[in-house]
Design a protein around this motif. Structure first.
Motif, PDB file in Angstrom:
ATOM      1  N   VAL A 184      51.559 -30.509 148.164  1.00 56.29           N
ATOM      2  CA  VAL A 184      52.835 -30.546 148.872  1.00 56.29           C
ATOM      3  C   VAL A 184      53.866 -29.731 148.057  1.00 56.29           C
ATOM      4  CG1 VAL A 184      54.416 -31.894 150.039  1.00 56.29           C
ATOM      5  CG2 VAL A 184      52.025 -32.617 150.077  1.00 56.29           C
ATOM      6  N   MET A 185      54.212 -30.151 146.898  1.00 51.34           N
ATOM      7  CA  MET A 185      55.445 -29.428 146.326  1.00 51.34           C
ATOM      8  C   MET A 185      55.166 -27.786 146.330  1.00 51.34           C
ATOM      9  SD  MET A 185      57.511 -31.403 145.310  1.00 51.34           S
ATOM     10  CE  MET A 185      58.429 -30.563 144.263  1.00 51.34           C
ATOM     11  N   HIS A 186      53.840 -27.413 145.968  1.00 49.56           N
ATOM     12  CA  HIS A 186      53.740 -26.089 146.002  1.00 49.56           C
ATOM     13  C   HIS A 186      54.184 -25.446 147.314  1.00 49.56           C
ATOM     14  CE1 HIS A 186      52.008 -22.151 145.601  1.00 49.56           C
ATOM     15  NE2 HIS A 186      51.252 -22.082 146.603  1.00 49.56           N
ATOM     16  N   MET A 187      53.791 -25.972 148.446  1.00 47.35           N
ATOM     17  CA  MET A 187      54.289 -25.467 149.620  1.00 47.35           C
ATOM     18  C   MET A 187      55.548 -25.663 150.093  1.00 47.35           C
ATOM     19  SD  MET A 187      51.583 -23.864 150.724  1.00 47.35           S
ATOM     20  CE  MET A 187      50.066 -23.487 150.515  1.00 47.35           C
ATOM     21  N   HIS A 188      56.351 -26.596 149.380  1.00 44.02           N
ATOM     22  CA  HIS A 188      57.614 -26.933 149.627  1.00 44.02           C
ATOM     23  C   HIS A 188      58.416 -25.702 148.935  1.00 44.02           C
ATOM     24  CE1 HIS A 188      61.359 -28.855 148.602  1.00 44.02           C
ATOM     25  NE2 HIS A 188      61.416 -29.691 149.757  1.00 44.02           N
ATOM     26  N   ASP A 189      57.856 -25.446 147.686  1.00 42.06           N
ATOM     27  CA  ASP A 189      58.642 -24.134 147.326  1.00 42.06           C
ATOM     28  C   ASP A 189      58.413 -22.913 148.139  1.00 42.06           C
ATOM     29  OD1 ASP A 189      59.227 -25.590 145.051  1.00 42.06           O
ATOM     30  OD2 ASP A 189      57.718 -25.030 143.711  1.00 42.06           O
ATOM     31  N   VAL A 190      57.327 -22.890 148.866  1.00 42.29           N
ATOM     32  CA  VAL A 190      57.072 -21.636 149.784  1.00 42.29           C
ATOM     33  C   VAL A 190      58.053 -21.708 150.763  1.00 42.29           C
ATOM     34  CG1 VAL A 190      55.334 -20.494 151.171  1.00 42.29           C
ATOM     35  CG2 VAL A 190      54.565 -21.301 148.972  1.00 42.29           C
ATOM     36  N   PHE A 191      58.308 -22.730 151.449  1.00 44.90           N
ATOM     37  CA  PHE A 191      58.869 -22.701 152.812  1.00 44.90           C
ATOM     38  C   PHE A 191      60.061 -23.277 152.844  1.00 44.90           C
ATOM     39  CE2 PHE A 191      54.245 -22.733 154.122  1.00 44.90           C
ATOM     40  CZ  PHE A 191      54.286 -21.814 154.982  1.00 44.90           C
ATOM     41  N   VAL A 192      60.768 -23.946 151.747  1.00 49.45           N
ATOM     42  CA  VAL A 192      62.324 -24.290 151.596  1.00 49.45           C
ATOM     43  C   VAL A 192      62.839 -23.249 151.067  1.00 49.45           C
ATOM     44  CG1 VAL A 192      63.814 -26.330 150.864  1.00 49.45           C
ATOM     45  CG2 VAL A 192      61.680 -26.736 152.199  1.00 49.45           C
ATOM     46  N   THR A 193      63.849 -22.982 151.335  1.00 51.47           N
ATOM     47  CA  THR A 193      64.992 -22.058 150.626  1.00 51.47           C
ATOM     48  C   THR A 193      65.016 -22.391 149.239  1.00 51.47           C
ATOM     49  OG1 THR A 193      67.307 -21.128 150.736  1.00 51.47           O
ATOM     50  CG2 THR A 193      67.115 -23.608 151.383  1.00 51.47           C
ATOM     51  N   SER A 194      65.396 -21.183 148.395  1.00 55.77           N
ATOM     52  CA  SER A 194      65.305 -21.318 146.918  1.00 55.77           C
ATOM     53  C   SER A 194      67.002 -21.476 146.727  1.00 55.77           C
ATOM     54  CB  SER A 194      64.935 -20.024 146.222  1.00 55.77           C
ATOM     55  OG  SER A 194      65.722 -18.910 146.874  1.00 55.77           O
ATOM     56  N   SER A 195      67.753 -21.631 147.725  1.00 54.22           N
ATOM     57  CA  SER A 195      69.122 -21.831 147.508  1.00 54.22           C
ATOM     58  C   SER A 195      69.532 -22.914 148.404  1.00 54.22           C
ATOM     59  CB  SER A 195      70.108 -20.669 147.898  1.00 54.22           C
ATOM     60  OG  SER A 195      69.815 -19.527 147.187  1.00 54.22           O
ATOM     61  N   PRO A 196      68.959 -24.100 148.022  1.00 60.05           N
ATOM     62  CA  PRO A 196      69.344 -25.408 148.929  1.00 60.05           C
ATOM     63  C   PRO A 196      70.620 -25.807 148.674  1.00 60.05           C
ATOM     64  CG  PRO A 196      68.176 -26.010 146.500  1.00 60.05           C
ATOM     65  CD  PRO A 196      68.237 -24.580 146.778  1.00 60.05           C
ATOM     66  N   SER A 197      71.033 -26.160 149.957  1.00 58.44           N
ATOM     67  CA  SER A 197      72.554 -26.769 150.062  1.00 58.44           C
ATOM     68  C   SER A 197      72.743 -28.168 149.363  1.00 58.44           C
ATOM     69  CB  SER A 197      73.084 -26.529 151.636  1.00 58.44           C
ATOM     70  OG  SER A 197      74.197 -27.316 151.616  1.00 58.44           O
ATOM     71  N   TYR A 198      73.651 -28.278 148.433  1.00 56.88           N
ATOM     72  CA  TYR A 198      73.860 -29.566 147.950  1.00 56.88           C
ATOM     73  C   TYR A 198      74.725 -30.354 149.052  1.00 56.88           C
ATOM     74  CZ  TYR A 198      71.765 -28.461 143.459  1.00 56.88           C
ATOM     75  OH  TYR A 198      71.008 -28.306 142.432  1.00 56.88           O
ATOM     76  N   VAL A 199      75.431 -29.629 149.884  1.00 56.87           N
ATOM     77  CA  VAL A 199      76.219 -30.401 150.792  1.00 56.87           C
ATOM     78  C   VAL A 199      75.336 -30.985 151.871  1.00 56.87           C
ATOM     79  CG1 VAL A 199      78.024 -29.938 152.918  1.00 56.87           C
ATOM     80  CG2 VAL A 199      78.175 -28.604 150.836  1.00 56.87           C
ATOM     81  N   LEU A 200      74.155 -30.376 152.390  1.00 57.18           N
ATOM     82  CA  LEU A 200      73.292 -30.859 152.954  1.00 57.18           C
ATOM     83  C   LEU A 200      72.491 -32.269 152.349  1.00 57.18           C
ATOM     84  CD1 LEU A 200      71.607 -28.020 154.913  1.00 57.18           C
ATOM     85  CD2 LEU A 200      73.354 -29.409 155.738  1.00 57.18           C
ATOM     86  N   MET A 201      72.135 -32.091 151.218  1.00 58.09           N
ATOM     87  CA  MET A 201      71.792 -32.931 150.488  1.00 58.09           C
ATOM     88  C   MET A 201      72.600 -34.349 150.216  1.00 58.09           C
ATOM     89  SD  MET A 201      69.158 -31.381 147.612  1.00 58.09           S
ATOM     90  CE  MET A 201      69.946 -30.179 146.909  1.00 58.09           C
ATOM     91  N   ALA A 202      73.718 -34.004 150.018  1.00 57.60           N
ATOM     92  CA  ALA A 202      74.838 -35.111 149.994  1.00 57.60           C
ATOM     93  C   ALA A 202      75.050 -35.804 151.198  1.00 57.60           C
ATOM     94  CB  ALA A 202      76.204 -34.353 149.683  1.00 57.60           C
TER      95      ALA A 202
END
Length: 374
Positions: free
Chosen positions: A249-267
């Motif tokens: 799952v983590m491997h595919m998470h790296d593939v499909f989720v942006t490499s510039s994740p928004s800390y605003v969204l995570m907040a």
């Protein structure tokens, strides 16, 4: 006028949002200047793709609240979560059974991954033509039997539950059918992120569906932003069994989720979890009570009416009650709502969908009720 100015002007018009996102622009939910916390992977702030600190702590809180093996943060919405689950479960060229009512991310994943898709078709909801009903376990059983006999045993199945209209399928019964074949049970529950919270509240007046997490699904995808107070694009991917590994799952998470994740969204996800943990049960009990009054009023109005109205509220039997489905002439119903300052989520020829959430104010729901039962 630019987009930013247009959004500000729209927000000042006082239109009642009977649509996602689930925070409903309620001022109860707010954040300091987002520019001040819009950062990259700086020291001490952890990395979504290698989480060991505060992001891992947030993932663990989600895991504990939802009762899963692991829960992953997806910032491209449930579109990316669906793709991750499918990619982690299937190899190129394998067969996957897909819901005929699937979100477009599912056929897109099938195309991208070179899979062979076989669709399971839904009947209409009983008593409500043109509203897709639940997937029948017997149809899945027959489909898997024939595919297996033909040497095409599916690697996975993807079912949407709840649907846009709030219709739920018997996930446990379907899981009982597919697991003996070794297939992975994936549930696109993008519209069901609030159901786990509902299960934690005793004495509710309405009958709330059981979360797919508690029905032996292997993966469950939930959009926080659809039915909970979180910003758009925030989604959770739940791994509920060990049929697929965390590493895959983590491997595919790296593939499909942006490499510039928004800390605003995570907040925003962090704030949403804190709200659920601290105030969620009380808020949901109030929400349930308000919805019960709407459905009771609709039943009373229906029993007194001798004419067919364009604003008939579909009952919530076998559905998620938070979806108010106005059955009849969808365009006319939507026009009436909009002329009275209410914006619906979705308009179909035969019905209009209003999305409610724990963030709706009593005034908003009262106005909607008055319109729906006029």
């Amino acid at each position: 006028m630019g987009l930013y100015e247009s959004l500000q002007e729209y927000a000042m018009r006082g239109i009642i949002p009977m649509h996602m996102p689930g925070h409903k622009r309620n001022p109860r939910f707010n954040m300091v200047n987002p520019y001040a916390i819009d950062i990259t992977e700086v020291q001490g702030m952890d990395d979504l793709h290698q989480p060991v600190g505060v992001i891992r702590e947030l993932m663990n809180r989600c895991r504990e609240f939802y009762g899963t093996k692991d829960t992953y943060l997806c910032l491209n919405g449930s579109t990316s979560a669906n793709m991750i689950a499918i990619a982690a479960s299937c190899k190129r060229g394998e067969v996957i059974v897909t819901d005929a009512n699937a979100h477009r991310s599912v056929p897109n994943a099938v195309e991208l991954l070179g899979l062979k898709s076989v669709r399971v078709v839904r009947p209409d909801l009983e008593g409500s033509p043109r509203v897709p009903g639940p997937v029948r376990p017997e149809d899945v059983k027959e489909l898997f039997h024939h595919l297996s006999r033909a040497g095409r045993t599916p690697a996975a199945i993807v079912i949407t539950s709840p649907t846009y209209e709030g219709v739920v399928s018997d996930i446990q019964a379907i899981a009982d059918v597919v697991h003996p074949y070794g297939a992975v049970m994936i549930v696109d529950s993008a519209h069901g992120a609030h159901l786990k919270l509902a299960s934690k509240v005793s004495g509710l007046k309405l009958s709330w569906p059981v979360s797919a997490i508690d029905q032996d699904a292997d993966f469950v995808i939930e959009s926080m932003h659809k039915t909970l107070p979180a910003l758009t694009q925030t989604s959770l991917l739940h791994r509920c069994s060990d049929r697929v590994s965390d590493a895959d799952v983590m491997h595919m998470h790296d593939v499909f989720v942006t490499s510039s994740p928004s800390y605003v969204l995570m907040a925003s996800m962090d704030q949403c979890m804190s709200y659920q943990e601290r105030e969620g049960e009380r808020a949901f009990r109030i929400f349930d009570d308000r919805l019960k009054k709407i459905y009771d009023a609709a039943d009373k109005a229906r029993s007194k009416s001798t004419r067919h109205d364009i604003m008939t509220l579909l009952d919530c039997k076998g559905r998620d009650p938070s979806k108010l489905v106005i059955y009849g002439d969808g365009e006319r119903a939507a026009a009436l709502l909009r002329s009275n300052g209410v914006e619906p989520e979705r308009v179909e020829e035969s019905h209009t969908i209003l999305m409610t959430s724990i963030a709706d104010t009593p005034e908003s729901l009262e106005r909607v009720t008055a319109l729906a039962l006029r």
